[in-house]
Design a protein around this motif. Structure first.
Motif, mmCIF file in Angstrom:
data_model
loop_
_atom_site.group_PDB
_atom_site.id
_atom_site.type_symbol
_atom_site.label_atom_id
_atom_site.label_comp_id
_atom_site.label_asym_id
_atom_site.label_seq_id
_atom_site.Cartn_x
_atom_site.Cartn_y
_atom_site.Cartn_z
ATOM 1 N N TRP A 60 -13.034 -20.710 -24.871
ATOM 2 C CA TRP A 60 -11.916 -20.339 -25.790
ATOM 3 C C TRP A 60 -11.344 -18.928 -25.131
ATOM 4 O O TRP A 60 -12.424 -17.914 -25.238
ATOM 5 N N GLY A 61 -9.944 -19.393 -25.848
ATOM 6 C CA GLY A 61 -8.853 -18.302 -25.522
ATOM 7 C C GLY A 61 -9.034 -17.204 -23.853
ATOM 8 O O GLY A 61 -9.383 -18.225 -23.278
ATOM 9 N N TYR A 117 -12.992 -15.154 -45.262
ATOM 10 C CA TYR A 117 -14.586 -13.923 -45.611
ATOM 11 C C TYR A 117 -14.928 -13.371 -45.726
ATOM 12 O O TYR A 117 -15.950 -12.904 -46.609
ATOM 13 N N ARG A 175 -17.471 -8.145 -27.664
ATOM 14 C CA ARG A 175 -17.842 -8.392 -28.730
ATOM 15 C C ARG A 175 -19.282 -7.349 -28.795
ATOM 16 O O ARG A 175 -19.954 -7.888 -27.271
ATOM 17 N N SER A 183 -21.032 -8.400 -42.807
ATOM 18 C CA SER A 183 -20.465 -8.970 -42.062
ATOM 19 C C SER A 183 -19.872 -7.779 -41.099
ATOM 20 O O SER A 183 -18.370 -6.972 -41.468
ATOM 21 N N ARG A 205 -22.674 -25.893 -24.630
ATOM 22 C CA ARG A 205 -21.576 -26.470 -23.456
ATOM 23 C C ARG A 205 -22.304 -25.957 -21.900
ATOM 24 O O ARG A 205 -21.806 -27.029 -21.268
ATOM 25 N N ALA A 221 -22.455 -21.570 -28.948
ATOM 26 C CA ALA A 221 -21.469 -22.368 -28.832
ATOM 27 C C ALA A 221 -21.481 -22.508 -26.847
ATOM 28 O O ALA A 221 -21.767 -24.008 -26.745
ATOM 29 N N HIS A 269 -20.564 -20.174 -34.111
ATOM 30 C CA HIS A 269 -20.527 -18.427 -33.053
ATOM 31 C C HIS A 269 -20.602 -18.785 -31.433
ATOM 32 O O HIS A 269 -20.854 -20.352 -30.780
ATOM 33 N N ASN A 297 -13.955 -20.586 -39.926
ATOM 34 C CA ASN A 297 -13.104 -19.581 -40.693
ATOM 35 C C ASN A 297 -12.143 -19.786 -40.774
ATOM 36 O O ASN A 297 -11.905 -19.448 -41.660
ATOM 37 N N LYS A 300 -14.426 -5.305 -31.829
ATOM 38 C CA LYS A 300 -15.498 -5.032 -33.130
ATOM 39 C C LYS A 300 -16.801 -3.917 -32.449
ATOM 40 O O LYS A 300 -17.392 -4.943 -33.043
ATOM 41 N N GLY A 355 -20.309 -18.668 -39.850
ATOM 42 C CA GLY A 355 -19.631 -20.195 -39.031
ATOM 43 C C GLY A 355 -18.492 -19.279 -38.016
ATOM 44 O O GLY A 355 -18.664 -17.948 -38.594
HETATM 45 C C1 LIG Z 1 -19.860 -12.887 -36.756
HETATM 46 C C2 LIG Z 1 -18.418 -13.025 -36.816
HETATM 47 O O1 LIG Z 1 -17.903 -14.237 -36.077
HETATM 48 C C3 LIG Z 1 -16.788 -14.706 -36.560
HETATM 49 O O2 LIG Z 1 -15.965 -13.858 -35.412
HETATM 50 P P1 LIG Z 1 -15.536 -13.795 -34.131
HETATM 51 O O3 LIG Z 1 -17.248 -12.892 -33.247
HETATM 52 O O4 LIG Z 1 -14.416 -13.991 -33.387
HETATM 53 O O5 LIG Z 1 -16.922 -14.945 -33.388
HETATM 54 P P2 LIG Z 1 -17.380 -16.270 -32.128
HETATM 55 O O6 LIG Z 1 -18.176 -15.946 -32.028
HETATM 56 O O7 LIG Z 1 -16.342 -17.149 -32.930
HETATM 57 O O8 LIG Z 1 -15.873 -15.720 -31.765
HETATM 58 C C4 LIG Z 1 -15.825 -15.256 -30.715
HETATM 59 C C5 LIG Z 1 -14.703 -15.168 -29.888
HETATM 60 O O9 LIG Z 1 -15.050 -15.698 -28.835
HETATM 61 C C6 LIG Z 1 -14.721 -16.546 -28.069
HETATM 62 N N1 LIG Z 1 -15.077 -17.677 -27.651
HETATM 63 C C7 LIG Z 1 -14.911 -18.601 -26.366
HETATM 64 N N2 LIG Z 1 -15.618 -19.838 -26.599
HETATM 65 C C8 LIG Z 1 -15.604 -19.681 -27.781
HETATM 66 C C9 LIG Z 1 -16.906 -21.165 -28.701
HETATM 67 O O10 LIG Z 1 -16.812 -21.964 -27.358
HETATM 68 N N3 LIG Z 1 -17.228 -20.886 -29.903
HETATM 69 C C10 LIG Z 1 -16.989 -20.076 -30.809
HETATM 70 N N4 LIG Z 1 -16.994 -19.498 -31.871
HETATM 71 N N5 LIG Z 1 -15.769 -18.520 -30.398
HETATM 72 C C11 LIG Z 1 -15.482 -19.053 -28.744
HETATM 73 C C12 LIG Z 1 -13.789 -17.005 -29.880
HETATM 74 O O11 LIG Z 1 -12.103 -17.523 -29.381
HETATM 75 C C13 LIG Z 1 -13.483 -14.941 -29.771
HETATM 76 O O12 LIG Z 1 -12.881 -14.588 -29.483
HETATM 77 C C14 LIG Z 1 -16.285 -14.979 -38.005
HETATM 78 O O13 LIG Z 1 -16.807 -15.586 -38.190
HETATM 79 C C15 LIG Z 1 -16.231 -13.313 -38.753
HETATM 80 O O14 LIG Z 1 -16.399 -13.626 -39.954
HETATM 81 C C16 LIG Z 1 -18.100 -13.088 -38.044
HETATM 82 O O15 LIG Z 1 -18.222 -12.154 -38.884
#
Ligand SMILES: C[C@H]1O[C@H](OP(=O)(O)OP(=O)(O)OC[C@H]2O[C@@H](n3cnc4c(=O)[nH]c(N)nc43)[C@H](O)[C@@H]2O)[C@@H](O)[C@@H](O)C1=O
Ligand SMILES: NC(=O)C1=CN([C@@H]2O[C@H](COP(=O)(O)OP(=O)(O)OC[C@H]3O[C@@H](n4cnc5c(N)ncnc54)[C@H](OP(=O)(O)O)[C@@H]3O)[C@@H](O)[C@H]2O)C=CC1
Length: 325
Positions: free
Chosen positions: A218-219, A152, A225, A123, A203, A199, A195, A88, A290, A83
């Protein structure tokens, strides 16, 4: 470190063994389904597949019975509790315990039942929050983890160590690949638990259809990324199965990073949403950056082929066709 040299475990050619039984665990998910498409396109004709409903991989005795009956020659472990940042952060117990159970059961049963080679998928979140960029494999366990996904990450680190321990003690050919953030067909488009990329596709699409004036992201928009299309990852997984047999986990990334703000603007353009973006800074940013160093894998001859723009166009098309929207 005693025992045989864990890097000397021999690996016969996977690509010359297309009639062998290959168990792809998690074949209905984003990654597993892409691996199945890739293997089928290459002519692998003996894939062993079980849905979650048919075989719950957290149940040790069921997993052992499955391996005893099927005896696959190769195992690719793409089943996991997965997720985005919110999921997470909200379900830490699920993320650590389900993932430890799945990977312990599958890795241990694979070893017991004579699997020739296993690939475990981790990951990029296994690395410390403030790892050097781009992140080399050697950054593992050199600093504190990002708190939103440490549960995770701990499970995934344990999976790498399980593979390494079996190589060292038993000369068993278990390897690990660490993909960066992935996207593509069969992704999870849940509004909160997915992710960022799926998302935002959902949206922006829903906002376009409803004529909404704005979309909340978000954020702060500043985190960076690295995104890799899942078909490139599937190609990398087959490459690793065929060419790599070493104790160290290997990074699998695109080498290209964008800020979340740049990603949101790109998704907005691809979807064709005309309104404005609003940032919800009460939501966590997670790791600031990252970008993985995938030079070891690149030096072996693999390379990603799908640009973020092309991959996004393709994924949006898939979303519209498959989600009845
Ligand atoms: C693959 C990787 O995926 C996860 O880590 P993450 O890279 O932080 O993943 P994310 O895709 O959820 O967010 C990336 C960024 O995007 C921003 N953001 C904006 N708007 C939305 C939004 O609407 N949804 C989400 N989910 N994020 C959003 C959010 O705030 C963050 O800054 C872990 O599961 C980790 O364990 C893992 O392995
Ligand atoms: N998506 C990403 O951005 C990244 C993914 N990865 C890794 O790739 C792997 C696959 O991820 P991804 O494809 O995105 O995840 P998905 O959620 O899309 O797929 C996971 C699959 O595992 C299955 N599964 C989950 N729990 C069980 C269980 N108890 N028994 C049997 N099957 C189960 C799911 O079935 P069901 O849905 O029916 O539960 C699903 O088919 C994971 O190891 C993940 O860590 C690594 C880096 C980034």
């Amino acid at each position: 470190m005693g025992g045989p040299n864990p890097d000397s475990v021999s690996s016969s050619s996977f690509l010359n063994d297309k009639s062998a039984k290959v168990f792809v665990a998690g074949h209905r998910g984003l990654v597993g389904s892409a691996i199945v498409r890739k293997l089928q396109s290459l002519g692998f004709a003996n894939l062993v597949l079980r849905s979650h409903a048919e075989l719950d991989l957290t149940r040790q005795s069921d997993v052992e019975a499955f391996f005893a009956a099927e005896k696959p020659r190769y195992v690719i472990l793409a089943a996991a509790k997965v997720g985005g940042i919110h999921a997470n952060n909200t379900y830490p117990a699920d993320f650590i315990s389900i993932n430890l159970q799945i990977q312990n059961n599958v890795i241990h049963s694979s070893f017991l039942h004579g699997v020739q080679k296993l690939l475990f998928l981790g990951s990029s979140c296994i690395y410390p929050k403030h790892a050097p960029q781009p992140i080399p494999e050697s950054a593992l366990l050199t600093g504190p983890l990002e708190p939103t996904n440490e549960w995770y990450a701990i499970a995934k680190i344990a999976g790498i160590k399980m593979c390494q321990a079996h190589r060292i003690q038993h000369s068993w050919d278990a390897i690990s690949g660490m993909p960066t953030n992935l996207y593509g067909p069969n992704d999870n488009f849940h509004p909160e638990n997915s992710h960022v990329l799926p998302a935002l596709i959902r949206r922006f699409h829903e906002a376009k259809v409803s004529g909404a004036a704005e979309v909340v992201v978000w954020g702060s928009g500043s985190p960076l990324r690295e995104f890799l299309h899942v078909d490139d990852l599937a190609d990398g997984v087959v490459f690793l199965m065929d060419k790599y047999s070493g104790v160290e986990h290997l990074n699998v990334g695109s080498g290209k990073e964008v800020t979340i703000k740049e990603l949101a603007e790109l998704v907005k353009e691809v979807v064709g949403f005309q309104g404005k973006l609003v940032w919800d800074t009460s939501k966590p940013d997670g790791t600031p950056r990252k970008l993985m160093d995938s030079s070891k894998l690149l030096s072996l001859g693999w390379e990603p082929k799908i640009s973020l723009k092309d991959g996004l166009v393709d994924t949006y098309k898939w979303y519209v066709q498959n989600h009845n929207v």
